[in-house]
Design a protein around this motif. Structure first.
Motif, PDB file in Angstrom:
ATOM      1  N   VAL A  25      -4.008  -2.423 -13.139  1.00 49.40           N
ATOM      2  CA  VAL A  25      -4.276  -3.821 -12.781  1.00 49.40           C
ATOM      3  C   VAL A  25      -5.783  -4.032 -12.600  1.00 49.40           C
ATOM      4  O   VAL A  25      -6.387  -4.941 -13.188  1.00 49.40           O
ATOM      5  N   GLY A  69     -11.686   5.922  -6.675  1.00 44.55           N
ATOM      6  CA  GLY A  69     -11.663   7.140  -5.872  1.00 44.55           C
ATOM      7  C   GLY A  69     -12.293   8.373  -6.491  1.00 44.55           C
ATOM      8  O   GLY A  69     -12.059   9.475  -6.009  1.00 44.55           O
ATOM      9  N   LYS A 116     -14.348   7.809 -12.362  1.00 39.63           N
ATOM     10  CA  LYS A 116     -13.769   6.458 -12.424  1.00 39.63           C
ATOM     11  C   LYS A 116     -14.877   5.400 -12.268  1.00 39.63           C
ATOM     12  O   LYS A 116     -14.868   4.378 -12.944  1.00 39.63           O
ATOM     13  N   TYR A 166     -15.135   4.842  -3.145  1.00 41.12           N
ATOM     14  CA  TYR A 166     -14.818   4.524  -1.741  1.00 41.12           C
ATOM     15  C   TYR A 166     -14.557   5.774  -0.916  1.00 41.12           C
ATOM     16  O   TYR A 166     -14.599   5.733   0.320  1.00 41.12           O
ATOM     17  N   ASN A 186      -5.702  -4.653  -4.093  1.00 43.14           N
ATOM     18  CA  ASN A 186      -4.623  -3.777  -4.555  1.00 43.14           C
ATOM     19  C   ASN A 186      -4.262  -2.704  -3.543  1.00 43.14           C
ATOM     20  O   ASN A 186      -3.327  -1.938  -3.765  1.00 43.14           O
ATOM     21  N   TYR A 245       1.854   2.469   1.237  1.00 44.67           N
ATOM     22  CA  TYR A 245       3.215   2.691   0.712  1.00 44.67           C
ATOM     23  C   TYR A 245       3.843   3.992   1.210  1.00 44.67           C
ATOM     24  O   TYR A 245       5.063   4.080   1.313  1.00 44.67           O
ATOM     25  N   PHE A 302       1.433 -12.377  -3.787  1.00 46.66           N
ATOM     26  CA  PHE A 302       2.189 -12.837  -4.967  1.00 46.66           C
ATOM     27  C   PHE A 302       2.883 -11.659  -5.632  1.00 46.66           C
ATOM     28  O   PHE A 302       2.468 -10.519  -5.483  1.00 46.66           O
ATOM     29  N   VAL A 329       4.266 -10.696  -9.457  1.00 41.34           N
ATOM     30  CA  VAL A 329       4.055 -11.183 -10.827  1.00 41.34           C
ATOM     31  C   VAL A 329       5.334 -11.731 -11.448  1.00 41.34           C
ATOM     32  O   VAL A 329       5.294 -12.707 -12.209  1.00 41.34           O
ATOM     33  N   ASN A 336      -4.643   9.071 -12.295  1.00 41.48           N
ATOM     34  CA  ASN A 336      -4.702   8.265 -13.530  1.00 41.48           C
ATOM     35  C   ASN A 336      -6.003   7.497 -13.651  1.00 41.48           C
ATOM     36  O   ASN A 336      -6.544   6.988 -12.669  1.00 41.48           O
TER      37      ASN A 336
HETATM   38  N1  LIG Z   1       2.055  -8.052  -6.713  1.00 43.08           N
HETATM   39  C1  LIG Z   1       2.448  -7.658  -7.900  1.00 43.08           C
HETATM   40  O1  LIG Z   1       3.177  -8.358  -8.608  1.00 43.08           O
HETATM   41  C2  LIG Z   1       1.990  -6.344  -8.415  1.00 43.08           C
HETATM   42  C3  LIG Z   1       1.317  -5.516  -7.583  1.00 43.08           C
HETATM   43  N2  LIG Z   1       0.844  -4.329  -8.030  1.00 43.08           N
HETATM   44  C4  LIG Z   1       0.066  -3.538  -7.087  1.00 43.08           C
HETATM   45  O2  LIG Z   1      -1.246  -3.401  -7.593  1.00 43.08           O
HETATM   46  C5  LIG Z   1      -1.804  -2.159  -7.182  1.00 43.08           C
HETATM   47  C6  LIG Z   1      -2.318  -1.402  -8.395  1.00 43.08           C
HETATM   48  O3  LIG Z   1      -1.223  -1.103  -9.248  1.00 43.08           O
HETATM   49  P1  LIG Z   1      -1.484  -0.379 -10.639  1.00 43.08           P
HETATM   50  O4  LIG Z   1      -2.695  -0.932 -11.255  1.00 43.08           O
HETATM   51  O5  LIG Z   1      -0.213  -0.415 -11.391  1.00 43.08           O
HETATM   52  O6  LIG Z   1      -1.761   1.118 -10.194  1.00 43.08           O
HETATM   53  P2  LIG Z   1      -3.032   1.984 -10.564  1.00 43.08           P
HETATM   54  O7  LIG Z   1      -3.051   2.227 -12.027  1.00 43.08           O
HETATM   55  O8  LIG Z   1      -4.224   1.348  -9.936  1.00 43.08           O
HETATM   56  O9  LIG Z   1      -2.712   3.363  -9.858  1.00 43.08           O
HETATM   57  C7  LIG Z   1      -2.720   3.463  -8.488  1.00 43.08           C
HETATM   58  C8  LIG Z   1      -4.147   3.769  -7.973  1.00 43.08           C
HETATM   59  O10 LIG Z   1      -4.222   3.444  -6.607  1.00 43.08           O
HETATM   60  C9  LIG Z   1      -5.259   4.182  -6.030  1.00 43.08           C
HETATM   61  N3  LIG Z   1      -4.860   4.648  -4.706  1.00 43.08           N
HETATM   62  C10 LIG Z   1      -3.831   5.440  -4.378  1.00 43.08           C
HETATM   63  N4  LIG Z   1      -3.795   5.637  -3.046  1.00 43.08           N
HETATM   64  C11 LIG Z   1      -4.822   4.950  -2.517  1.00 43.08           C
HETATM   65  C12 LIG Z   1      -5.317   4.759  -1.203  1.00 43.08           C
HETATM   66  N5  LIG Z   1      -4.736   5.323  -0.144  1.00 43.08           N
HETATM   67  N6  LIG Z   1      -6.415   3.985  -1.040  1.00 43.08           N
HETATM   68  C13 LIG Z   1      -7.013   3.417  -2.098  1.00 43.08           C
HETATM   69  N7  LIG Z   1      -6.592   3.560  -3.374  1.00 43.08           N
HETATM   70  C14 LIG Z   1      -5.499   4.306  -3.578  1.00 43.08           C
HETATM   71  C15 LIG Z   1      -5.552   5.375  -6.949  1.00 43.08           C
HETATM   72  O11 LIG Z   1      -6.847   5.185  -7.513  1.00 43.08           O
HETATM   73  P3  LIG Z   1      -8.177   5.762  -6.794  1.00 43.08           P
HETATM   74  O12 LIG Z   1      -8.509   7.043  -7.491  1.00 43.08           O
HETATM   75  O13 LIG Z   1      -9.163   4.683  -7.054  1.00 43.08           O
HETATM   76  O14 LIG Z   1      -7.848   5.963  -5.353  1.00 43.08           O
HETATM   77  C16 LIG Z   1      -4.496   5.242  -8.040  1.00 43.08           C
HETATM   78  O15 LIG Z   1      -4.980   5.614  -9.301  1.00 43.08           O
HETATM   79  C17 LIG Z   1      -0.700  -1.459  -6.413  1.00 43.08           C
HETATM   80  O16 LIG Z   1      -0.875  -1.700  -5.031  1.00 43.08           O
HETATM   81  C18 LIG Z   1       0.558  -2.132  -6.892  1.00 43.08           C
HETATM   82  O17 LIG Z   1       1.608  -2.024  -5.974  1.00 43.08           O
HETATM   83  C19 LIG Z   1       1.008  -3.918  -9.312  1.00 43.08           C
HETATM   84  C20 LIG Z   1       1.687  -4.709 -10.191  1.00 43.08           C
HETATM   85  C21 LIG Z   1       2.277  -5.968  -9.802  1.00 43.08           C
END
Ligand SMILES: NC(=O)C1=CN([C@@H]2O[C@H](COP(=O)(O)OP(=O)(O)OC[C@H]3O[C@@H](n4cnc5c(N)ncnc54)[C@H](OP(=O)(O)O)[C@@H]3O)[C@@H](O)[C@H]2O)C=CC1
Ligand SMILES: CCCCCCC/C=C/C=O
Length: 330
Positions: A156, A176, A180, A195, A219, A247, A272, A274, A322
């Motif tokens: 996202v 993170g 990245k 961060y 997010n 989560y 919201f 999606v 990822n």
């Molecule tokens: N409201 C909606 O309709 C939707 C909401 N979402 C939400 O959007 C967000 C991103 O989803 P998506 O793009 O699919 O996932 P990502 O591809 O961004 O993967 C999850 C990423 O979250 C980061 N992360 C994990 N744990 C933590 C933490 N404790 N603090 C900060 N960052 C963390 C990691 O990146 P890093 O290395 O940067 O920590 C990880 O790569 C999620 O919260 C998801 O639930 C997604 C789709 C629809």
């Protein structure tokens, strides 16, 4: 007769998911009836929502929920769907399944052969649409504004940052790892920081945009959001998209509380989902696909090979392994 492999939730997650919470099973599929078709999963998506939704909607023994399976039709007794067609479905972690066609979405007719079909699970699928709706409909981003996004190198977040640039904004992102952060700069973010390694999140946010932020696409929630809210400009807008930092909590996190900055700066904050914005799906997918084809919207996929590795891909994504969209190639 075809035997499908499926992953079930063996044990509800306690804290961070672990491999022993999942079990792979074999399911024999019935022969097709008139009107039905047999589909084979080609790519499957692993998404953060599976963690909170499993707790809310699933019981132990259920097949893992999974949306947007880019699938190939292998046999059809439904004249509307030809063998070989690729579709997006919402049938969970399964190698094969039977459908009556009502729950399938065809890829857009303009989808070029050269473009990976797995993008229908990411940049040109649900996560891309989430970025589109969150920025244009929730944040109501305007040219010249400053946009902040966290988990910025993910499915996202990476789209959020690039759409904000397409929309004429300054974009600040955080992620993170240093690699990245380098990726974010590479795809056009104006400012990006790690961060996990900055001495102070407060300082990093101030340094990246001393005047503050008009839009915050959140997010992550938790501590980051609590600090970022104090950096919003007057009349700033916050799209509450996800709270991935919360989560896996067994004990809910406590404040700080947000009322004072909300009042002083007259902020708007809106959550919201999606799927509630399905009336924007066609328009959003069309726009995202166009920007990808024009080279204005770059993508990266973290592809894990083999269906057997679904739990590892899911756990890895939650841990931040990822870059871009995490998918599994069956
Ligand atoms: N409201 C909606 O309709 C939707 C909401 N979402 C939400 O959007 C967000 C991103 O989803 P998506 O793009 O699919 O996932 P990502 O591809 O961004 O993967 C999850 C990423 O979250 C980061 N992360 C994990 N744990 C933590 C933490 N404790 N603090 C900060 N960052 C963390 C990691 O990146 P890093 O290395 O940067 O920590 C990880 O790569 C999620 O919260 C998801 O639930 C997604 C789709 C629809
Ligand atoms: C039918 C697909 C629905 C996907 C909804 C995803 C909502 C995500 C929320 C948080 O991650």
């Amino acid at each position: 007769m075809v035997t499908a492999k499926v992953w079930v939730l063996k044990k509800h997650f306690e804290g961070f998911p672990k491999p022993s919470d999942f079990e792979m099973k074999q399911v024999a599929l019935a022969n097709l009836k008139d009107g039905e078709l047999l589909l084979e999963s080609v790519f499957l998506s692993v998404d953060p929502y599976m963690r909170p939704y499993s707790k809310r909607d699933m019981k132990e023994g259920d097949v893992m929920i999974g949306t947007q399976v880019a699938s190939r039709i292998v046999e059809s007794k439904n004249p509307a769907f030809a063998v070989g067609t690729f579709v997006v479905a919402n049938r969970g972690w399964r190698t094969h399944f039977i459908s009556d066609g009502k729950d399938l979405n065809l890829l857009p007719a303009s989808w070029p052969e050269s473009l990976p079909k797995s993008l229908a699970l990411g940049t040109v699928g649900m996560p891309g649409l989430t970025a589109y709706v969150g920025l244009f409909e929730i944040c109501k981003m305007k040219p010249g504004e400053t946009v902040l996004v966290n988990a910025a190198a993910g499915a996202v977040g990476s789209v959020v940052g690039q759409l904000a640039k397409i929309g004429g904004c300054k974009v600040v992102g955080c992620a993170g790892s240093d690699s990245k952060v380098a990726y974010l700069k590479n795809i056009g973010f104006d400012e990006a920081f790690n961060y996990k390694t900055v001495a102070s999140l407060d300082e990093a946010l101030r340094k990246a945009s001393p005047d503050g932020y008009d839009c915050f696409f959140d997010n992550v929630g938790g501590e980051f959001a609590s600090i970022a809210i104090n950096h919003m400009k007057k009349f700033g807008r916050i799209a509450v998209c996800g709270a991935i930092s919360q989560y896996n909590d067994s004990v809910p996190q406590k404040g700080p509380y947000i009322q004072i900055p909300m009042i002083f700066n007259e902020l708007s904050m809106k959550g919201f989902i999606v799927s509630s914005w399905h009336n924007h799906r066609e328009e959003g997918v069309k726009a995202l696909l166009k920007w990808v084809l024009e080279g204005k919207l770059k993508y990266h996929e973290q592809v894990t090979e083999r269906f057997e590795n679904m739990p590892a891909a899911f756990i890895g994504m939650l841990k931040g392994e990822n870059l871009g969209k995490a998918v599994v190639k069956v």
